[in-house]
Design a protein around this motif. Sequence first.
Motif, mmCIF file in Angstrom:
data_model
loop_
_atom_site.group_PDB
_atom_site.id
_atom_site.type_symbol
_atom_site.label_atom_id
_atom_site.label_comp_id
_atom_site.label_asym_id
_atom_site.label_seq_id
_atom_site.Cartn_x
_atom_site.Cartn_y
_atom_site.Cartn_z
ATOM 1 N N ARG A 117 0.828 -1.214 0.000
ATOM 2 C CA ARG A 117 0.000 0.000 0.000
ATOM 3 C C ARG A 117 0.858 1.259 0.000
ATOM 4 O O ARG A 117 1.990 1.260 0.448
ATOM 5 C CB ARG A 117 -0.916 -0.001 1.229
ATOM 6 N N TRP A 118 0.264 2.324 -0.522
ATOM 7 C CA TRP A 118 0.885 3.645 -0.466
ATOM 8 C C TRP A 118 -0.147 4.707 -0.102
ATOM 9 O O TRP A 118 0.123 5.618 0.663
ATOM 10 C CB TRP A 118 1.519 3.977 -1.813
ATOM 11 N N CYS A 119 -1.355 4.521 -0.614
ATOM 12 C CA CYS A 119 -2.347 5.574 -0.385
ATOM 13 C C CYS A 119 -3.532 5.089 0.455
ATOM 14 O O CYS A 119 -3.826 5.652 1.499
ATOM 15 C CB CYS A 119 -2.829 6.148 -1.706
ATOM 16 N N GLU A 120 -4.234 4.056 0.039
ATOM 17 C CA GLU A 120 -5.466 3.661 0.723
ATOM 18 C C GLU A 120 -5.172 2.751 1.919
ATOM 19 O O GLU A 120 -4.433 1.763 1.797
ATOM 20 C CB GLU A 120 -6.414 2.948 -0.241
ATOM 21 N N TYR A 121 -5.797 3.116 3.078
ATOM 22 C CA TYR A 121 -5.638 2.340 4.303
ATOM 23 C C TYR A 121 -6.987 2.254 5.021
ATOM 24 O O TYR A 121 -7.765 3.212 5.001
ATOM 25 C CB TYR A 121 -4.641 3.000 5.266
ATOM 26 N N ILE A 122 -7.213 1.124 5.685
ATOM 27 C CA ILE A 122 -8.362 0.958 6.572
ATOM 28 C C ILE A 122 -7.831 0.652 7.965
ATOM 29 O O ILE A 122 -7.071 -0.318 8.151
ATOM 30 C CB ILE A 122 -9.294 -0.173 6.095
ATOM 31 N N LEU A 123 -8.199 1.477 8.938
ATOM 32 C CA LEU A 123 -7.831 1.263 10.333
ATOM 33 C C LEU A 123 -9.094 1.078 11.145
ATOM 34 O O LEU A 123 -10.184 1.473 10.720
ATOM 35 C CB LEU A 123 -7.028 2.456 10.863
ATOM 36 N N PHE A 124 -8.962 0.510 12.362
ATOM 37 C CA PHE A 124 -10.159 0.236 13.173
ATOM 38 C C PHE A 124 -9.793 0.114 14.647
ATOM 39 O O PHE A 124 -8.617 -0.083 15.004
ATOM 40 C CB PHE A 124 -10.825 -1.063 12.702
ATOM 41 N N LYS A 125 -10.808 0.199 15.474
ATOM 42 C CA LYS A 125 -10.691 -0.135 16.890
ATOM 43 C C LYS A 125 -12.084 -0.483 17.421
ATOM 44 O O LYS A 125 -13.097 -0.033 16.886
ATOM 45 C CB LYS A 125 -10.099 1.026 17.687
ATOM 46 N N GLY A 126 -12.131 -1.315 18.451
ATOM 47 C CA GLY A 126 -13.388 -1.642 19.110
ATOM 48 C C GLY A 126 -14.310 -2.539 18.318
ATOM 49 O O GLY A 126 -15.489 -2.690 18.672
ATOM 50 N N LEU A 127 -13.826 -3.150 17.250
ATOM 51 C CA LEU A 127 -14.645 -4.018 16.400
ATOM 52 C C LEU A 127 -13.920 -5.347 16.188
ATOM 53 O O LEU A 127 -12.693 -5.439 16.331
ATOM 54 C CB LEU A 127 -14.905 -3.359 15.045
ATOM 55 N N ARG A 128 -14.677 -6.365 15.825
ATOM 56 C CA ARG A 128 -14.088 -7.662 15.521
ATOM 57 C C ARG A 128 -13.835 -7.737 14.008
ATOM 58 O O ARG A 128 -14.755 -7.960 13.240
ATOM 59 C CB ARG A 128 -15.017 -8.790 15.970
ATOM 60 N N ARG A 129 -12.588 -7.541 13.625
ATOM 61 C CA ARG A 129 -12.247 -7.634 12.205
ATOM 62 C C ARG A 129 -12.239 -9.105 11.780
ATOM 63 O O ARG A 129 -11.659 -9.949 12.458
ATOM 64 C CB ARG A 129 -10.871 -7.018 11.979
ATOM 65 N N THR A 130 -12.909 -9.380 10.651
ATOM 66 C CA THR A 130 -12.968 -10.772 10.178
ATOM 67 C C THR A 130 -12.422 -10.963 8.769
ATOM 68 O O THR A 130 -12.120 -12.097 8.396
ATOM 69 C CB THR A 130 -14.428 -11.276 10.195
ATOM 70 N N GLY A 131 -12.326 -9.906 7.957
ATOM 71 C CA GLY A 131 -11.856 -10.109 6.593
ATOM 72 C C GLY A 131 -11.354 -8.834 5.948
ATOM 73 O O GLY A 131 -11.707 -7.722 6.372
ATOM 74 N N TYR A 132 -10.537 -8.995 4.908
ATOM 75 C CA TYR A 132 -9.942 -7.861 4.194
ATOM 76 C C TYR A 132 -9.698 -8.283 2.754
ATOM 77 O O TYR A 132 -9.243 -9.403 2.487
ATOM 78 C CB TYR A 132 -8.625 -7.469 4.887
ATOM 79 N N ALA A 133 -10.029 -7.409 1.813
ATOM 80 C CA ALA A 133 -9.855 -7.743 0.398
ATOM 81 C C ALA A 133 -9.502 -6.491 -0.397
ATOM 82 O O ALA A 133 -9.868 -5.371 -0.032
ATOM 83 C CB ALA A 133 -11.134 -8.363 -0.164
ATOM 84 N N ARG A 134 -8.787 -6.706 -1.497
ATOM 85 C CA ARG A 134 -8.463 -5.635 -2.435
ATOM 86 C C ARG A 134 -8.986 -6.053 -3.801
ATOM 87 O O ARG A 134 -8.650 -7.119 -4.316
ATOM 88 C CB ARG A 134 -6.952 -5.410 -2.475
ATOM 89 N N VAL A 135 -9.829 -5.210 -4.390
ATOM 90 C CA VAL A 135 -10.499 -5.539 -5.648
ATOM 91 C C VAL A 135 -10.028 -4.564 -6.719
ATOM 92 O O VAL A 135 -10.077 -3.342 -6.530
ATOM 93 C CB VAL A 135 -12.031 -5.478 -5.493
ATOM 94 N N SER A 136 -9.584 -5.099 -7.845
ATOM 95 C CA SER A 136 -9.040 -4.262 -8.911
ATOM 96 C C SER A 136 -10.108 -3.353 -9.493
ATOM 97 O O SER A 136 -11.290 -3.677 -9.529
ATOM 98 C CB SER A 136 -8.425 -5.134 -10.004
ATOM 99 N N ARG A 137 -9.680 -2.237 -9.997
ATOM 100 C CA ARG A 137 -10.580 -1.168 -10.429
ATOM 101 C C ARG A 137 -11.108 -1.342 -11.834
ATOM 102 O O ARG A 137 -11.987 -0.613 -12.262
ATOM 103 C CB ARG A 137 -9.838 0.163 -10.368
ATOM 104 N N SER A 138 -10.518 -2.255 -12.628
ATOM 105 C CA SER A 138 -10.781 -2.318 -14.060
ATOM 106 C C SER A 138 -10.360 -0.981 -14.669
ATOM 107 O O SER A 138 -9.280 -0.474 -14.352
ATOM 108 C CB SER A 138 -12.245 -2.644 -14.347
ATOM 109 N N THR A 139 -11.209 -0.351 -15.489
ATOM 110 C CA THR A 139 -10.862 0.946 -16.082
ATOM 111 C C THR A 139 -11.698 2.073 -15.487
ATOM 112 O O THR A 139 -11.825 3.140 -16.084
ATOM 113 C CB THR A 139 -11.067 0.909 -17.608
#
Length: 965
Positions: free
Chosen positions: A872-894
Amino acid sequence: MAAPRYKDKDAGVVLSFGGQWVSWSHTAVAYLAFFSALIVGSALHYRKIVQNEWYGYPDEWFPSVSATIGDRYPERSIFMIFIAITSGPRFALVGLWYLLTAKPGRTLPKAIAISGVVRTLTCGGWTYITSTDDHDWHDILMIAYIVFTIPWTTGCIALSPANAKAIKYRKYLAGGFFGTLVPLVYFFIQHKVHRVAGAYTIYAFFEWSLILLDVAFDAVTALDFDTFEVVIRDVKGASKGANKSSVPAAVLEKEKEKAAAVVFSEGFRSGEALDIAADVYHGFVFWSILTSLGVVVWYFPLWHMGISGFEALIMTTVAPALLAIRPFRSLVVTNQRIVHLLSLAGLVAYLIEDPTFRLFAVGLGVSMTCLGWAATLYSDSVQPARLEMRVLAWVIGLLMSSVAKFAWYTNNPIWPIMHAANGGWNGTGLVLAILAVLRFTRRAPLQGGNPVEAKGGSALLSAFGIGGLFFGLHSLLSDTSTMILWVWDGYPIRGPVSNVHAWYTIAAMTVGVFAGFSRPALVTTWTAYGVGSLGAAILTLNHQWFGYYGALTLAAYLMAISVPLISSASKKSPAVTFGLGFLIYNFVVLFHVWVVAYAFVPGGPLVRERTDWVMLTMMLLIGAGVFDLISQQAKSAHKHAAPRRTTNTNHRKYHLGALGVLNVLFLCASFLRFPTNDYKPYHAEDRVLTAGIWTIHFSLDNDMWSSEYRMRDLIKELEVDVVGLLESDLQRIIMGNRDTTQFLAEDLGMYVDYGPGPNKHTWGAALLSKFPILNSTHHLLPSPVGELAPAIHATLDVYGTAVDVFVFHSGQEEDPEDRRLQSEYLAKLMGSSPRPSILLSYLVTNPLEGNYNTYVSDVSGMHDVDPTDDDRWCEYILFKGLRRTGYARVSRSTITDTELQAAKFVVPASDSDSVSTWTAPKTLRNRRIPEDEVSEGLRFPAMFRGEGVRGHHYHVFDEPRYYNF
């Protein structure tokens, strides 16, 4: 019954009666249908029919029409029986009206008769198909009924015989009917959106008033039908046991002529109405082409990340300057049809796939449309009525453009960034445009060869006025949501919203147009200018409803002053008034871009964040034009000897009709876009919140097409409940004054916070949520050198738990000090929240390095969704107080230049279940688990595995990642 008027008593007349009885029977049975249902329903099911989705008795105590006639037995059956009986007199009424108004060679009576028949059929549709039976068809047929009421009402008034009493009643009742629509919509909004107790009862009174006024309007025909006698004859004598020969046809024809003898010349010409329709549509095409130029130019610096050189094409608007060359001016003035047809290159551009060539086609269209309109106005300036028609067409064309953009969620359906795949109507629009041009240019120029310029006034001052005026119209009024977003400041809602209150802008524009041609002496005063300037100041300096009141004042003033300013400019040198005027307009457009793009353009820091200077410049330029108008009026007042030329104002009724039609069409579109409040998360049974972050690159894809539809599809298929959108502020001339969030929110069933408005000088941050937004605040983070960094801090009601969501876009890479200050500000802001939180962001940093350790720190209390993702360089997801269960990166196409990142969280069912104080080791906390250990509701969709769909697939990891919490 009336005595037969035939001299031959043996002519086989079985029954005869006055035509007015058709009107009276229609009125009586129609009222009986509605009021019998009201009486029976109130007697049998009173509390049930006053109950609505929010309140019941005693908060609501009077039933709506739809609840009365459509929900319960037996009142529904009683209503349907009587409304069926009404159909006979109704069709007879339409037929008699046609016979009364028909004249040889006239098409209007036929058109009105057809609209009356269709209106009757649609009435049967929405009364027999209730909202309970089929909500969509009920709404469609009701809207169709209202739409066909417009030509029926205006046509009946236009075709009225010489009966002063009937004409007066029709005008009062029609005015009452359409005037009632305004409070009707207002109180429906109070009920549906704001959930005000008792609002639906007031709405019901206005709804019943519409029924009374509608039926009463048709009852007025009784005053005209007394000229008719309806005769039923037994032509073969069967009723008397004989077979008599019929009355000679000549007698019947004589009676028909006698009945029609009092028909008044209607004073309405369908040819003139068609002229006005073509003019207004051609004005709409002008604004469509002009407003598309900024969008297609913007595509190139957007992808070049700086000045591209294509920006020079904004100067195509100054083509009228070429009219300073006398032979060229003569050529253009005498060949206006060719020039206006060439301007349609701006519409044909959608057929060109290559963005560069599409841009040049639009540039050609803009130069030709500016040149053609300037020549037409100049040519017609010698005839006041003809000039006023052209000016009104130009101005009302802008209003039509705003209506079309509202109906298409702030995109213009004939823009070159639209095509069939994203909702464009380019082909239809082009065909209509060709027909409009042919009609628009069918009259010979009033001045040809070498026109003689009118003397008086300053062409230079007029050019200043035109420059400021066109900038104001384009930047503020080319979309109904622009000024609403200027005054938007988050939740709870304390001001107007775009899909509910936008009609107020249209209404203000309509009032302005009317004042401009009916009261020019009032509009062209320093007092009116002062009021307009006050409105501009209030809009610039205030938010919520007070700021919007200033916006409405300014909207009315800009439209009003348009008519005299453009008329005056048309009588002077077009090379100066329109050539120089558009040049000044271009400079103000650049000024208004520079205030936000200061980090990327030469001299940008000098005008950084000075929207107030832009507004002041606009009003000073308009003031120069007003000064010229007032000076001309003062000079002409001293020339008493010169006879004043009267203007034929017959065309104004058609323009008023066009304004009325556009307002009703806008209200119909507003009804169809009315929020449904159907906001459902995808996996509520598992208490899952799927959050995403996406930089949407101003909703233009790699091939220069508007990308809302493609974005919608990916967000829906990925089952995202909450998404942060960055680079989302499109409410500027260079971006088309658009708002992608409106379409996404309404189509996906999500709440929306637009974020800091277009007058806050950011590139935009927006939040869409399936969960109610309880509160939101907007932040502009420290940016002493570079571009402003916007942030939204919103609190959502997620399955009964308050969850904070932060959407943030940091400054660019070139300004490290800005980014450091911003990281500290945001860390403290996130750390100040004791609630479970999510950050959806654009941070411009490497993982585990530099400012990353400020965002992910003890101060913020936030955790990285996946610290092992080092790509990563630009987009980030941070969290607290929640139960994280999954993470995915989906391509943008055009679609854009940035992927869509998403993460799944389980929301704690209670405070005791919160993991905000969980202190497990990072290795355990970030341990990944196989997908088969995750329940179905917590998994990401399988459709994006492998090659995925439409160019969207899981990448970097080639699959989603799942965690043990």
